[in-house]
Design an enzyme around this catalytic site. Structure first.
Site, mmCIF file in Angstrom:
data_model
loop_
_atom_site.group_PDB
_atom_site.id
_atom_site.type_symbol
_atom_site.label_atom_id
_atom_site.label_comp_id
_atom_site.label_asym_id
_atom_site.label_seq_id
_atom_site.Cartn_x
_atom_site.Cartn_y
_atom_site.Cartn_z
ATOM 1 N N LYS A 162 -88.242 -20.054 -25.426
ATOM 2 C CA LYS A 162 -87.279 -21.071 -25.646
ATOM 3 C C LYS A 162 -88.080 -22.552 -25.681
ATOM 4 C CE LYS A 162 -82.999 -19.913 -24.950
ATOM 5 N NZ LYS A 162 -82.433 -18.862 -26.194
HETATM 6 C C1 LIG Z 1 -81.875 -17.721 -26.751
HETATM 7 C C2 LIG Z 1 -82.108 -17.355 -28.126
HETATM 8 C C3 LIG Z 1 -81.665 -15.841 -28.336
HETATM 9 C C4 LIG Z 1 -80.999 -15.146 -27.342
HETATM 10 O O1 LIG Z 1 -81.675 -14.810 -26.299
HETATM 11 P P1 LIG Z 1 -80.926 -14.338 -24.845
HETATM 12 O O2 LIG Z 1 -82.087 -14.075 -24.023
HETATM 13 O O3 LIG Z 1 -80.383 -13.133 -25.206
HETATM 14 O O4 LIG Z 1 -80.214 -15.514 -24.525
HETATM 15 C C5 LIG Z 1 -82.162 -15.557 -29.617
HETATM 16 N N1 LIG Z 1 -82.706 -16.231 -30.328
HETATM 17 C C6 LIG Z 1 -82.994 -17.777 -30.137
HETATM 18 C C7 LIG Z 1 -83.672 -18.378 -31.155
HETATM 19 C C8 LIG Z 1 -82.542 -18.055 -28.958
HETATM 20 O O5 LIG Z 1 -82.994 -19.457 -28.567
#
Ligand SMILES: *Cc1c(COP(=O)(O)O)cnc(C)c1O
Length: 318
Positions: A162
């Site tokens: 992220k």
């Molecule tokens: C946060 C996110 C997700 C989902 O991830 P989780 O861990 O399930 O919250 C999927 N794709 C992107 C681009 C993200 O930023």
């Protein structure tokens, strides 16, 4: 804590719990300040009793924060136990009793404009909470457009973590989709295979199989995706397949949904003007929403290890 833009009383910032109004940085910090930042998005869910709140898979989110920081060479100065205690404390002093989003954000502490020159950076870290109601089982559906933007790839940016800068790609795809009259986008990767949505992974149901792009498809390594694949297998008794997915499979699937911390399970009922199945929420998606909700709100004892309970009923120590 009232009105449309409610904010919590406290934020955790650089090792301390501080009042909201004290957590400011100078306006000249706007601009490049978050180019090197990474974050986490986590949810806490109210249980059926008023004094229960559960953070979902908190450990896994903190471990991903650690990996995200490591990848962008930011140093995490806190132990995961310490961050857990700090967050539980924050939820208690903020008297959180409703579904809530928790967002840790790590960014370079350096403010002299040398952000590009530095290699390893001391990290500032903040954790804030804000109310975010669940839309599970509300009947919410979305339409989607396969974006003309391609999902960032490993040779440009790190899709699996992220990383804040990644979200310009998400934003462009989301804006395009909405301007074209759709609710959201689905991005293909550079191989032309399905990758994911702007901030959520994608799953297809075909017969008794649940199919989702594998981690080599340029997806973010989603914790919700992992949880839902387990629930599909263990609770719903479905076959789960992680593989490269073609665009046309989206149009021919019985059911499609997106998933993620923010998306939870969001049924996609129409893609590029093809009705998905009969254009309504499908039975597997509906069952999965129910099973997931039971896990999140503490009803399913089998998945207790995914929940960090916060005793919000207990008197907060200010
Ligand atoms: C946060 C996110 C997700 C989902 O991830 P989780 O861990 O399930 O919250 C999927 N794709 C992107 C681009 C993200 O930023």
């Amino acid at each position: 804590m009232s009105g449309e833009h409610r904010h919590p009383e406290y934020i955790w910032w650089n090792g301390e719990r501080r009042p909201w109004d004290d957590c400011t940085i100078h306006v000249t910090e706007l601009g490049w300040s978050t180019v090197g930042a990474v974050f986490e998005g986590i949810r806490a869910y109210a249980g059926d009793n008023a004094d229960e709140l559960y953070i979902f898979r908190f450990r896994e989110h903190l471990e991903r924060l650690e990996r995200s920081m490591r990848l962008v060479r930011l140093t995490l100065e806190y132990g995961l136990e310490e961050l857990t205690a700090a967050t539980v404390d924050l939820l208690r002093v903020n008297e959180v009793r409703e579904d809530t989003y928790i967002r840790p954000l790590a960014y370079a502490r350096e403010t002299s404009g040398k952000r590009f020159a530095q290699i390893a950076n001391d990290a500032a870290l903040l954790i804030n909470t804000s109310p975010m109601a669940s839309h599970l089982k509300t009947g919410l559906t979305q339409t989607a457009k396969v974006s003309s933007w391609r999902r960032i790839s490993e040779d440009v940016m790190p899709p699996r973590v992220k990383n804040i800068s990644n979200y310009r790609n998400s934003q462009l795809a989301g804006m395009e989709a909405r301007l074209d009259g759709y609710d959201t986008a689905i991005l293909l990767n550079h191989q032309g295979k399905v990758s994911e949505g702007p901030g959520a992974c994608v799953m297809l149901v075909l017969g008794d199989q649940v199919i989702t792009p594998d981690v080599g498809s340029g997806i973010l390594e989603s914790i919700t995706r992992d949880a839902l694949l387990k629930l599909c297998r263990e609770v719903l008794g479905l076959k789960v397949v992680e593989r490269a997915v073609d665009r046309t499979e989206l149009y021919l699937a019985d059911e499609v949904f997106t998933c993620g911390t923010a998306a939870e399970v969001t049924p996609i009922v129409n893609i590029d003007k093809y009705a998905v199945g009969n254009g309504e929420i499908g039975p597997v998606t509906r069952a999965l929403e129910g099973a997931f909700d039971d896990v999140l709100r503490g009803r399913d004892a089998r998945y207790g290890h995914w929940r960090t309970p916060v005793e919000v009923g207990a008197a907060a120590v200010a």
